[in-house]
Design an enzyme around this catalytic site. Structure first.
Site, short mmCIF file in Angstrom:
data_model
loop_
_atom_site.label_atom_id
_atom_site.label_comp_id
_atom_site.label_asym_id
_atom_site.label_seq_id
_atom_site.Cartn_x
_atom_site.Cartn_y
_atom_site.Cartn_z
N LYS A 39 11.32 4.50 -23.63
CA LYS A 39 9.90 4.16 -23.81
C LYS A 39 9.26 5.10 -24.84
O LYS A 39 9.61 6.28 -24.90
CB LYS A 39 9.14 4.32 -22.48
N ASP A 96 17.08 3.47 -16.66
CA ASP A 96 15.71 3.46 -17.18
C ASP A 96 15.27 4.89 -17.45
O ASP A 96 15.08 5.68 -16.53
CB ASP A 96 14.77 2.83 -16.14
N TYR A 156 10.60 11.70 -20.38
CA TYR A 156 11.39 12.30 -19.29
C TYR A 156 12.23 13.49 -19.76
O TYR A 156 12.75 14.25 -18.94
CB TYR A 156 12.30 11.27 -18.60
N HIS A 163 5.03 2.95 -23.16
CA HIS A 163 4.97 3.58 -21.83
C HIS A 163 3.64 3.31 -21.11
O HIS A 163 3.61 3.01 -19.92
CB HIS A 163 5.22 5.08 -21.99
P1 NAD Z 1 10.97 5.79 -6.47
O1 NAD Z 1 10.03 4.87 -5.79
O2 NAD Z 1 12.22 5.27 -7.06
O3 NAD Z 1 11.25 6.94 -5.44
C1 NAD Z 1 12.22 7.90 -5.68
C2 NAD Z 1 12.22 8.90 -4.52
O4 NAD Z 1 12.46 8.20 -3.29
C3 NAD Z 1 13.35 9.92 -4.64
O5 NAD Z 1 12.94 11.02 -5.38
C4 NAD Z 1 13.60 10.27 -3.18
O6 NAD Z 1 12.66 11.23 -2.76
C5 NAD Z 1 13.31 8.98 -2.47
N1 NAD Z 1 14.52 8.17 -2.21
C6 NAD Z 1 15.30 7.47 -3.10
N2 NAD Z 1 16.26 6.79 -2.45
C7 NAD Z 1 16.11 7.07 -1.13
C8 NAD Z 1 16.79 6.66 0.03
N3 NAD Z 1 17.82 5.83 0.00
N4 NAD Z 1 16.35 7.15 1.23
C9 NAD Z 1 15.29 7.98 1.30
N5 NAD Z 1 14.60 8.40 0.23
C10 NAD Z 1 14.99 7.94 -0.97
O7 NAD Z 1 10.09 6.58 -7.57
P2 NAD Z 1 10.17 6.85 -9.12
O8 NAD Z 1 11.29 7.73 -9.48
O9 NAD Z 1 8.81 7.31 -9.48
O10 NAD Z 1 10.42 5.40 -9.76
C11 NAD Z 1 11.69 4.93 -10.16
C12 NAD Z 1 11.81 4.90 -11.65
O11 NAD Z 1 10.76 4.14 -12.23
C13 NAD Z 1 11.68 6.27 -12.34
O12 NAD Z 1 12.79 7.09 -12.17
C14 NAD Z 1 11.42 5.83 -13.74
O13 NAD Z 1 12.60 5.41 -14.37
C15 NAD Z 1 10.47 4.66 -13.52
N6 NAD Z 1 9.04 5.05 -13.60
C16 NAD Z 1 8.30 4.54 -14.62
C17 NAD Z 1 6.97 4.86 -14.73
C18 NAD Z 1 6.17 4.28 -15.84
O14 NAD Z 1 5.03 4.72 -16.06
N7 NAD Z 1 6.69 3.34 -16.58
C19 NAD Z 1 6.36 5.74 -13.81
C20 NAD Z 1 7.15 6.24 -12.77
C21 NAD Z 1 8.47 5.89 -12.67
#
Ligand code: NAD
Length: 285
Positions: free
Chosen positions: A77, A47, A52, A110
């Site tokens: 997006k 994704d 990004y 988005h």
């Molecule tokens: P997430 O909830 O996936 O959290 C990621 C963070 O959690 C990492 O940076 C790390 O600090 C921690 N983490 C990951 N795996 C772990 C583990 N096993 N143990 C401990 N800590 C861990 O947050 P995100 O990146 O914001 O969301 C995931 C994806 O969603 C993004 O990469 C993106 O592709 C998407 N996203 C979309 C939007 C949107 O507006 N559409 C906004 C934010 C994110």
């Protein structure tokens, strides 16, 4: 290799229920390592977004992986500054050039910033031509979806919204279910930045399964039929996050997690007009 379940979208396209999110992977070597480790561990769904800034690296990583195109599910997006019919057409061409792919699996709006209906009409054309296999939205509330669906032909295949145990989106989920729109969770781990990982209920459940709290949260999403793509750039965490298909949360555990709802988002509210207007000023190359 892990057997990741698919979810059937409203146009019969299959999407792997688990993948990798690549938001805030802004350093090339870190990005390439993460994608390679993810592919090795069995991830096939990525994704990304124009916003990004890493579509070009993703295109390169896909080529270097040697994986067949049809094995992969790639989402991107259209950014808020590119809303409008013509703007979206050219934004999509830029995305495809950067990804260097013949087709995109899923393309999303988005955020519901101004002019999303015109944006959707451009996306519908690419969808009908087969250059995008499914089209959907992100950060749409019920009223945005109702508005979009009343003015356009194709019902969105997915809505990607902030969702985690502290913000479960039950009202929206019910609407999505009724309208056959799949629920994608962004920030499924609450960005890893809050109290979720030390929550006593989640910790207790994780200990009883000999899993980590992150794994319990991801498993909870899977059992709710949500599509997830947690982000990590660490090899061990990438492997840990996908290792959630060998245990099951009981009904009681699902109910305990249901009670963790706080009603509070960690990130922006899609009805915050000032946020949307400001974000639409951020042009991307
Ligand atoms: P997430 O909830 O996936 O959290 C990621 C963070 O959690 C990492 O940076 C790390 O600090 C921690 N983490 C990951 N795996 C772990 C583990 N096993 N143990 C401990 N800590 C861990 O947050 P995100 O990146 O914001 O969301 C995931 C994806 O969603 C993004 O990469 C993106 O592709 C998407 N996203 C979309 C939007 C949107 O507006 N559409 C906004 C934010 C994110």
């Amino acid at each position: 290799m892990t057997n990741i379940p698919n979810i059937k979208l409203n146009n019969d396209v299959l999407i792997p229920q688990f993948g990798l999110g690549v938001y805030k992977m802004q350093e090339k070597s870190e990005f390439m390592d993460a994608i390679n480790w993810a592919f090795e561990a069995g991830y096939r769904h990525i994704d990304t977004a124009a916003y990004y800034g890493n579509e070009e690296w993703l295109g390169q990583a896909i080529k270097e992986s040697g994986l067949a195109r049809e094995e992969l599910f790639i989402t991107s997006k259209v950014w808020n500054a590119d809303h409008g019919y013509e703007e979206t057409k050219s934004a999509f061409e830029k995305t495809m050039k950067k990804l260097d792919l013949d087709y995109l699996d899923l393309y999303l709006i988005h955020w519901p910033s101004d002019n999303y209906v015109e944006t959707w009409k451009a996306m519908e054309e690419f969808y009908k031509e087969g250059r995008i296999k499914s089209i959907g939205v992100s950060n749409f509330q019920i009223h945005h979806l109702q508005d979009l669906m009343s003015k356009t032909d194709v019902v969105p295949a997915v809505d990607q919204v902030e969702t985690h145990p502290y913000f479960q989106q039950d009202e929206l989920r019910e609407f999505l279910l009724k309208n056959n729109i799949a629920h994608e969770a962004w920030g499924p781990l609450g960005h890893g930045k809050n109290d979720l990982f030390t929550d006593p209920i989640l910790t207790k459940i994780s200990e009883s399964h000999n899993k980590t709290v992150a794994q319990v949260i991801l498993r909870w999403h899977i059992q709710r039929n949500t599509i997830v793509f947690p982000k990590s750039v660490h090899k061990e965490r990438l492997a840990q996050n996908i290792d959630i298909f060998d245990f099951e949360l009981s009904d009681e555990e699902m109910t305990e997690i249901k009670k963790l709802e706080t009603g509070k988002r960690f990130a922006a509210n899609p009805d915050d007009k000032e946020f949307l207007a400001e974000s639409a000023k951020k042009k991307i190359d």
